[in-house]
Design a protein around this motif. Structure first.
Motif, PDB file in Angstrom:
ATOM      1  N   TYR A 105       0.821  -1.208   0.000  1.00 55.18           N
ATOM      2  CA  TYR A 105       0.000   0.000   0.000  1.00 55.18           C
ATOM      3  C   TYR A 105       0.856   1.261   0.000  1.00 55.18           C
ATOM      4  O   TYR A 105       1.886   1.331   0.672  1.00 55.18           O
ATOM      5  N   ASP A 106       0.389   2.255  -0.738  1.00 62.11           N
ATOM      6  CA  ASP A 106       0.966   3.598  -0.704  1.00 62.11           C
ATOM      7  C   ASP A 106      -0.224   4.563  -0.698  1.00 62.11           C
ATOM      8  O   ASP A 106      -0.533   5.195  -1.696  1.00 62.11           O
ATOM      9  N   ARG A 107      -0.912   4.619   0.445  1.00 63.84           N
ATOM     10  CA  ARG A 107      -2.134   5.416   0.504  1.00 63.84           C
ATOM     11  C   ARG A 107      -2.152   6.399   1.670  1.00 63.84           C
ATOM     12  O   ARG A 107      -3.177   7.013   1.953  1.00 63.84           O
ATOM     13  N   ALA A 108      -1.006   6.560   2.357  1.00 66.22           N
ATOM     14  CA  ALA A 108      -0.930   7.580   3.409  1.00 66.22           C
ATOM     15  C   ALA A 108      -1.092   8.963   2.776  1.00 66.22           C
ATOM     16  O   ALA A 108      -0.595   9.213   1.672  1.00 66.22           O
ATOM     17  N   GLY A 136     -14.796  -2.400   6.075  1.00 65.91           N
ATOM     18  CA  GLY A 136     -13.880  -2.148   7.179  1.00 65.91           C
ATOM     19  C   GLY A 136     -12.557  -1.570   6.725  1.00 65.91           C
ATOM     20  O   GLY A 136     -11.683  -1.300   7.553  1.00 65.91           O
ATOM     21  N   ILE A 137     -12.400  -1.374   5.399  1.00 61.71           N
ATOM     22  CA  ILE A 137     -11.145  -0.828   4.891  1.00 61.71           C
ATOM     23  C   ILE A 137     -11.068   0.674   5.147  1.00 61.71           C
ATOM     24  O   ILE A 137     -10.053   1.187   5.625  1.00 61.71           O
ATOM     25  N   THR A 138     -12.140   1.396   4.842  1.00 56.09           N
ATOM     26  CA  THR A 138     -12.122   2.861   4.980  1.00 56.09           C
ATOM     27  C   THR A 138     -11.823   3.310   6.401  1.00 56.09           C
ATOM     28  O   THR A 138     -10.980   4.203   6.598  1.00 56.09           O
ATOM     29  N   PRO A 139     -12.446   2.735   7.441  1.00 53.80           N
ATOM     30  CA  PRO A 139     -12.107   3.174   8.798  1.00 53.80           C
ATOM     31  C   PRO A 139     -10.661   2.898   9.191  1.00 53.80           C
ATOM     32  O   PRO A 139     -10.139   3.511  10.127  1.00 53.80           O
ATOM     33  N   ALA A 140     -10.002   1.977   8.473  1.00 51.59           N
ATOM     34  CA  ALA A 140      -8.614   1.650   8.790  1.00 51.59           C
ATOM     35  C   ALA A 140      -7.633   2.680   8.247  1.00 51.59           C
ATOM     36  O   ALA A 140      -6.490   2.762   8.703  1.00 51.59           O
ATOM     37  N   ILE A 141      -8.086   3.490   7.272  1.00 49.40           N
ATOM     38  CA  ILE A 141      -7.175   4.406   6.584  1.00 49.40           C
ATOM     39  C   ILE A 141      -6.674   5.506   7.507  1.00 49.40           C
ATOM     40  O   ILE A 141      -5.485   5.826   7.546  1.00 49.40           O
ATOM     41  N   SER A 142      -7.597   6.131   8.257  1.00 47.87           N
ATOM     42  CA  SER A 142      -7.239   7.242   9.137  1.00 47.87           C
ATOM     43  C   SER A 142      -8.379   7.488  10.107  1.00 47.87           C
ATOM     44  O   SER A 142      -9.504   6.997   9.906  1.00 47.87           O
ATOM     45  N   GLN A 143      -8.114   8.258  11.152  1.00 48.15           N
ATOM     46  CA  GLN A 143      -9.175   8.599  12.104  1.00 48.15           C
ATOM     47  C   GLN A 143     -10.290   9.375  11.413  1.00 48.15           C
ATOM     48  O   GLN A 143     -11.472   9.140  11.660  1.00 48.15           O
ATOM     49  N   ALA A 144      -9.920  10.297  10.527  1.00 46.58           N
ATOM     50  CA  ALA A 144     -10.919  11.092   9.821  1.00 46.58           C
ATOM     51  C   ALA A 144     -11.797  10.208   8.938  1.00 46.58           C
ATOM     52  O   ALA A 144     -13.025  10.374   8.885  1.00 46.58           O
ATOM     53  N   ARG A 170      -7.745  -5.297   7.260  1.00 50.00           N
ATOM     54  CA  ARG A 170      -6.489  -4.969   6.584  1.00 50.00           C
ATOM     55  C   ARG A 170      -5.459  -4.569   7.637  1.00 50.00           C
ATOM     56  O   ARG A 170      -5.360  -3.410   8.037  1.00 50.00           O
ATOM     57  N   GLY A 171      -4.686  -5.554   8.094  1.00 56.01           N
ATOM     58  CA  GLY A 171      -3.724  -5.318   9.167  1.00 56.01           C
ATOM     59  C   GLY A 171      -2.684  -4.269   8.839  1.00 56.01           C
ATOM     60  O   GLY A 171      -2.193  -3.562   9.730  1.00 56.01           O
ATOM     61  N   LYS A 179      -7.281   0.022  17.400  1.00 57.69           N
ATOM     62  CA  LYS A 179      -7.293  -1.302  16.784  1.00 57.69           C
ATOM     63  C   LYS A 179      -8.654  -1.534  16.133  1.00 57.69           C
ATOM     64  O   LYS A 179      -9.661  -0.925  16.507  1.00 57.69           O
ATOM     65  N   ALA A 180      -8.665  -2.426  15.174  1.00 63.03           N
ATOM     66  CA  ALA A 180      -9.876  -2.654  14.384  1.00 63.03           C
ATOM     67  C   ALA A 180     -11.123  -2.918  15.237  1.00 63.03           C
ATOM     68  O   ALA A 180     -12.157  -2.278  15.024  1.00 63.03           O
TER      69      ALA A 180
END
Length: 344
Positions: A105-108, A136-144, A170-171, A179-180
């Motif tokens: 991944y390069d999504r930061a 559950g992928i979108t909430p893992a990206i960032s707090q926002a 997505r660990g 945590k998830a």
């Protein structure tokens, strides 16, 4: 009237090494687009539903190309907010035989990762929708991104819209502080239809039953009967939980089936032996979109489950994130025609 389904998440630039090469084995990468919720929207548009995708994308050439690709499949992109500086990227190396596929991944700092809570008017975005889908992928990206996802499902429930969530764990993404299970157990309170694979229930929601080993490669359906029962017991607001059952023989050969539980009990699909896999990325999304279509279309949930599994089986034969199949093709396989004979 065509049923409207809205999905929310991140669409990414997908950069894949050619064929089964290692990344940068040759100085070429194949550029396409993909991402869980966008994949679902494309499938639903292919099935003839009114599908809309909500996201945040930058006003640059890459953002425009992503939108153009979705429009090509008939997905409504008018609800996509514009802002930020970059489109997320993922690199893919397709495995073969005993060598597993690999994702980097390069999504930061992508547009959706840095979007602020309130960036999307959810009442406007969900107007006229019958179904809303998140993962559950979108909430893992960032707090926002997690906050935006929570806003979206709350708004959908207030508007009486059916909410589905693929609990995708997505660990590599859960790095922003929580945590998830801390986030997902709150999110699932607003979900009607849950979708998961053999590890999502455990790692995303912390729900386990004795002796279910998600990494063994072999699945005991009796254990998943117990797992699905526990899911509905712990989250009583969920009316349906569907769990995909993948037995991974190698990177090229998987057995593929799924189960579903609702108030009427446990249902198991037929099993497909998928050999010579072309691309399994997006397989779960093709199952989720098939299930949504099936639940909106067929009289029984068993039929919906069979449609979802058949659709996902076909996806394994198609390169790219998107499942480029029609309802008639899925129904033909669902009906038992798995010969692969040339159609003239």
């Amino acid at each position: 009237m065509t049923k409207r389904v809205v999905t929310f998440g991140e669409i990414m630039l997908r950069l894949k090494s050619p064929g089964f090469e290692r990344l940068f084995q040759s100085p070429t990468l194949e550029a396409t687009f993909g991402g869980g919720e966008a994949n679902v929207a494309v499938s639903l548009a292919n099935y003839g539903l009114d599908a809309a995708f909500v996201s945040v994308l930058p006003k640059n050439d890459i953002g425009e190309a992503a939108i153009a690709e979705l429009r090509r499949f008939g997905v409504d992109t008018s609800l996509i907010a514009r802002g930020g500086d970059r489109v997320g990227i993922y690199y893919l190396e397709s495995g073969a035989n005993q060598r597993a596929s690999k994702v980097v991944y390069d999504r930061a700092h992508s547009a959706i990762a840095e979007a602020k809570s309130g960036s999307i008017d959810w009442k406007a975005a969900l107007k006229g929708a019958e179904w809303f889908h998140v993962t559950g992928i979108t909430p893992a990206i960032s707090q926002a991104a997690a906050e935006m996802t929570m806003e979206s499902v709350k708004a959908a429930k207030q508007m009486g819209i059916t909410v589905s969530c693929d609990f995708n764990y997505r660990g590599k993404l859960w790095k922003w502080g929580k945590k998830a299970p801390e986030v997902m157990t709150e999110l699932v309170k607003f979900v009607d239809v849950g979708i998961a694979n053999e590890e999502d229930c455990q790692k995303s929601l912390g729900i386990t039953v004795d002796d279910v080993n998600v990494e063994s490669g072999e699945l005991d359906t009796a254990k998943y009967e117990a797992l699905s029962a526990k899911m509905l017991e712990v989250f009583p607001n969920m009316t349906v939980i569907a769990i995909t059952l993948r037995e991974s023989k190698s990177a090229d050969h998987n057995d593929w089936a799924a189960c579903l539980r609702d108030k009427d009990g446990f249902k198991l699909s037929r099993k497909y032996s998928i050999t010579d896999i072309v691309d399994r990325v997006g397989g779960g999304d093709s199952f989720g979109s098939g299930l949504i279509y099936g639940l909106l279309t067929y009289k029984t949930r068993q039929e919906a489950l069979e449609f979802a599994v058949a659709a996902s089986c076909l996806k394994h034969s198609i390169m790219g994130d998107f499942n480029r199949v029609s309802v008639s093709e899925v129904e033909k396989l669902k009906g038992g025609d798995a010969s692969g004979r040339v159609q003239r």
